[in-house]
Scaffold this active site. Structure first.
Site, short mmCIF file in Angstrom:
data_model
loop_
_atom_site.label_atom_id
_atom_site.label_comp_id
_atom_site.label_asym_id
_atom_site.label_seq_id
_atom_site.Cartn_x
_atom_site.Cartn_y
_atom_site.Cartn_z
N GLU A 155 0.84 -1.19 0.00
CA GLU A 155 0.00 0.00 0.00
C GLU A 155 0.88 1.24 0.00
OE1 GLU A 155 -3.12 0.06 2.93
OE2 GLU A 155 -3.37 -2.11 2.80
N ALA A 252 13.87 -0.43 12.69
CA ALA A 252 13.23 -0.55 14.01
C ALA A 252 12.09 0.48 14.14
CB ALA A 252 14.25 -0.33 15.11
N CYS A 260 -2.26 -6.84 5.79
CA CYS A 260 -1.63 -8.10 5.39
C CYS A 260 -0.87 -8.80 6.51
CB CYS A 260 -0.69 -7.86 4.21
SG CYS A 260 -1.55 -7.45 2.67
N LYS A 320 1.15 3.16 7.91
CA LYS A 320 2.39 3.48 7.21
C LYS A 320 2.14 4.71 6.36
CE LYS A 320 3.49 1.31 3.41
NZ LYS A 320 3.86 0.31 2.39
#
Length: 441
Positions: A155, A252, A260, A320
């Protein structure tokens, strides 16, 4: 070729649009008429860079169409893609309800031989079951071939991935179907890997589980780095230069999210359990990720005696950058904990605010300006590494916040740079910066 794609979510819509872009005639199917009207206007209901432009171009070129009528969609097509959701059940297994409904509809509406391609992520053995469901519902005497063609789209970069992927996996029950699928995908110019159906189904789960494992591994290393005084970024770079390891997915942070990795790792544990295999390693990966989301909170709780009445700025809500997807986002766990501590939570995201309002607690104050979130804040939590957030001049924290205390869950800033400012700075797997002079809390 004439292609039908059932489902216009992230996978289905991107798949349909990109297939039309390489010259196929594609009709996308969805049951939501309001959504379809938006799609026909060339407006994507999901945030995906570049998607709107591709949609409009192929609609205007009469290669891309949208309908809610399955009979219309399945008439005289060569290939039907199944790209509907397979949401997670309470036990972690995949819910195949929508897949089953599509399979029944295919049987009831096709009038010519077709290849049915599964794009949805489904447990091993599902494609064979799909074929049986279709056959049980056939109205006309036709032949149906089944192919597993899992997607590997990220995505936020799904269009790029469609044209620049590492491989296209085709799992087929016969050579003819595999060759037809290879021909369909040839214009993408991406290597094709052919295998059997069950192996193709497993490749999808195994790939996502491995990447999730890399993320959880580096996050565990990150936690150790903080305790021993090492820098996780240097550790990751030193590891990644080994060609056997590679640099990707060694960043990290506060864990993975999205549609997903969380779902597929749990589903693979269930798949293993169904054949009486205890996948201990993957269970550990899942547990590590769950704990990782809470580490930034622990740093905050350790810093303040109480959060009651404190203004906490939350920068970034999507799981994200470059997407508006809130599924399994760390912001969900973190904001809920902040509210339980009676903090005043002010949240900002450049794209995901609309989805966040539907999903997060209504006690959160949402703002449409990053600076507004920071004004008079007692602390700032950085949860998504949007470019806009990474590009903040650290002096802004000093100027706008009541106390410039920054907890960076994505390591957006370089340590040496942050030392130049009067900012208390906490990050992941790196040293903590506490200036000698800081405003009184």
């Amino acid at each position: 070729m004439r292609i039908s794609v059932v489902g216009t979510g992230y996978v289905g819509l991107v798949t349909g649009v990109c297939l039309s872009e390489i010259g196929h005639s594609v009709i996308c199917v969805d049951i939501d008429e309001n959504k379809l009207n938006q799609l026909r206007a060339g407006l994507s209901p999901i945030y995906e860079p570049g998607l709107d432009d591709l949609m409009k171009r192929n609609i205007q070129s009469n290669r891309l169409f949208f309908t809610s009528d399955h009979k219309e969609a399945f008439q005289n097509v060569d290939v039907i893609y199944i790209a509907v959701g397979t949401p997670e059940k309470e036990d972690g297994s995949a819910n195949l309800f929508f897949v089953e409904q599509v399979a029944k509809s295919i049987g009831q509406n096709i009038s010519n031989d077709v290849i049915v391609v599964t794009k949805s992520t489904v447990p091993v053995g599902t494609n064979n079951w799909i074929k049986e469901v279709i056959k049980e519902n056939l109205v006309n005497k036709v032949e149906v071939k089944i192919v597993s063609n899992p997607e590997f789209l990220r995505e936020g970069s799904a269009i790029y991935d469609s044209f620049n992927g590492d491989r296209i996996v085709i799992g087929a029950e016969d050579d003819e179907s595999a060759n037809i699928m290879e021909k369909i995908n040839k214009p993408f110019g991406i290597p094709v890997f052919k295998t059997d159906i069950r192996s193709a189904e497993m490749i999808k789960y195994a790939s996502n589980a491995f990447l999730a494992t890399k993320i959880s591994f580096i996050n565990e290393i990150s936690n150790i780095c903080e305790k021993v005084g090492a820098n996780v970024e240097d550790v990751a770079l030193g590891m990644g230069q080994d060609s056997r390891i590679g640099t990707q997915f060694l960043k990290a942070g506060i864990g993975y999210g999205g549609s997903c990795f969380p779902k597929d790792t749990k589903a693979l544990v269930q798949i293993a359990g169904n054949v009486e295999y205890d996948f201990e390693l993957l269970k550990g990966v899942i547990n590590v990720n769950k704990k990782q989301q809470e580490i930034l909170l622990q740093k905050l709780f350790n810093r303040f005696t109480s959060l009651e009445g404190k203004k906490i700025a939350v920068l970034g809500l999507a799981f994200k950058p470059n997407t508006d997807d809130m599924r399994e986002a760390a912001s969900i766990v973190i904001t809920n904990n902040l509210l339980e501590s009676n903090a005043h939570v002010v949240a900002y995201d450049p794209v995901a605010i609309y989805n966040a309002k539907k999903l997060l607690n209504n006690k959160i104050e949402f703002v449409e300006n990053l600076n507004e979130a920071l004004v008079d804040a007692d602390a700032a939590l950085l949860l998504t590494e949007w470019t806009e957030i990474r590009d903040i001049d650290p002096s802004v924290f000093e100027k706008l916040m009541k106390t410039p205390i920054v907890l960076d869950g994505r390591n957006c800033f370089e340590i040496e740079r942050m030392k130049k400012f009067n900012i208390e700075y906490y990050s992941m797997g790196r040293e903590t910066i506490i200036p000698a002079v800081l405003k009184t809390i």
